[in-house]
Write a protein that holds these residues in place. Sequence first.
Motif, PDB file in Angstrom:
ATOM      1  N   PRO A 163       9.890  -1.868  -2.354  1.00 57.13           N
ATOM      2  CA  PRO A 163       9.623  -0.658  -2.382  1.00 57.13           C
ATOM      3  C   PRO A 163       7.975   0.059  -2.661  1.00 57.13           C
ATOM      4  O   PRO A 163       7.466   0.225  -3.510  1.00 57.13           O
ATOM      5  CB  PRO A 163      10.533   0.298  -3.522  1.00 57.13           C
ATOM      6  CG  PRO A 163      11.046  -1.304  -3.905  1.00 57.13           C
ATOM      7  CD  PRO A 163      10.235  -2.299  -3.281  1.00 57.13           C
ATOM      8  N   LEU A 164       8.070   1.876  -1.995  1.00 54.39           N
ATOM      9  CA  LEU A 164       6.805   1.999  -1.665  1.00 54.39           C
ATOM     10  C   LEU A 164       6.628   2.266  -3.450  1.00 54.39           C
ATOM     11  O   LEU A 164       5.790   2.881  -3.877  1.00 54.39           O
ATOM     12  CB  LEU A 164       7.263   3.040  -0.852  1.00 54.39           C
ATOM     13  CG  LEU A 164       5.609   4.546  -0.968  1.00 54.39           C
ATOM     14  CD1 LEU A 164       4.820   3.557  -0.299  1.00 54.39           C
ATOM     15  CD2 LEU A 164       6.549   5.504  -0.002  1.00 54.39           C
ATOM     16  N   VAL A 165       7.816   2.790  -4.143  1.00 52.28           N
ATOM     17  CA  VAL A 165       7.494   3.924  -5.333  1.00 52.28           C
ATOM     18  C   VAL A 165       6.548   2.646  -6.714  1.00 52.28           C
ATOM     19  O   VAL A 165       5.827   2.874  -6.606  1.00 52.28           O
ATOM     20  CB  VAL A 165       9.002   4.173  -6.119  1.00 52.28           C
ATOM     21  CG1 VAL A 165       9.784   3.149  -5.923  1.00 52.28           C
ATOM     22  CG2 VAL A 165       8.775   5.171  -6.574  1.00 52.28           C
ATOM     23  N   ILE A 166       6.496   1.273  -6.133  1.00 55.26           N
ATOM     24  CA  ILE A 166       6.480   0.283  -7.284  1.00 55.26           C
ATOM     25  C   ILE A 166       4.567   0.758  -6.640  1.00 55.26           C
ATOM     26  O   ILE A 166       3.932   0.526  -8.226  1.00 55.26           O
ATOM     27  CB  ILE A 166       6.361  -0.894  -7.074  1.00 55.26           C
ATOM     28  CG1 ILE A 166       8.290  -1.291  -7.033  1.00 55.26           C
ATOM     29  CG2 ILE A 166       5.906  -1.814  -7.609  1.00 55.26           C
ATOM     30  CD1 ILE A 166       9.003  -2.582  -7.187  1.00 55.26           C
ATOM     31  N   SER A 167       4.393   0.638  -5.752  1.00 52.88           N
ATOM     32  CA  SER A 167       2.742   0.892  -5.345  1.00 52.88           C
ATOM     33  C   SER A 167       2.504   2.197  -5.792  1.00 52.88           C
ATOM     34  O   SER A 167       1.236   2.541  -6.671  1.00 52.88           O
ATOM     35  CB  SER A 167       1.897   0.715  -4.653  1.00 52.88           C
ATOM     36  OG  SER A 167       2.693  -0.178  -3.508  1.00 52.88           O
ATOM     37  N   VAL A 168       2.581   3.439  -6.083  1.00 52.38           N
ATOM     38  CA  VAL A 168       2.554   4.081  -6.266  1.00 52.38           C
ATOM     39  C   VAL A 168       1.946   4.236  -7.849  1.00 52.38           C
ATOM     40  O   VAL A 168       1.923   4.631  -8.584  1.00 52.38           O
ATOM     41  CB  VAL A 168       3.890   5.244  -5.608  1.00 52.38           C
ATOM     42  CG1 VAL A 168       3.367   6.867  -6.177  1.00 52.38           C
ATOM     43  CG2 VAL A 168       3.712   5.643  -3.582  1.00 52.38           C
TER      44      VAL A 168
END
Length: 220
Positions: A25-30
């Motif tokens: 999920p994108l939120v992990i990198s953010v």
Amino acid sequence: MANISPRKLRDDLYCYSYHQDSSIPLVISVLASLIERNLARNERIAKNCTWALSKNVRTRVFDCHETPDMTIQSYLERIFRYTRAGPSVYVVAYVYIDRFCQLYPEFRISPRNVHRLLITTIMVASKYVEDMNYRNSYFARVGGLTTNEMNKLEMEFLFMMGFKFHVNVSVFESYCCHLEREVSIGGGYEIERTLRCAEEIKSKQIEERSCCSQITRVLL
């Protein structure tokens, strides 16, 4: 990284594909990027100000004897790979971390405490958001802890937070907006703006359970 469409976002939230090859999920990198910048800032402060180190014995429960040799990004990806917690879990975990830091302003996220803080907040957030969860013993194995350590961290965190773990719609969306601003500065891609609060996610997951009944989780 390309923008995420509302349709793709809804699929990720409500009918997420729990396969071995599921994308991160994108939120992990953010979240990893945000925490790493916070770590770097705190390390600079600690070098110049010895008083910046936490003197609170209670908050030092997250300190480990040896600093784990794993980046924040890798650690979060490991948690996702083995728990398949949805994107909303990481947003709620971020809310809890921020609340914790506000309650204990002398606390500083550091290489010695960040991993234990993350696995604890993600586990608690998962219990709040998800209908089905792994046991504490499983989260402990994923996070590199013993079951007793995981249980102690959870109990300490619950009491230190005063059992205030509700996240309403406005709070949830405000943190999504904050993460969106973070990525707009450094990456030019958008975080999930249309994320719903945990209660809405629970309701939708119940409705979708019939179509996802083939998904089973082994509780260890």
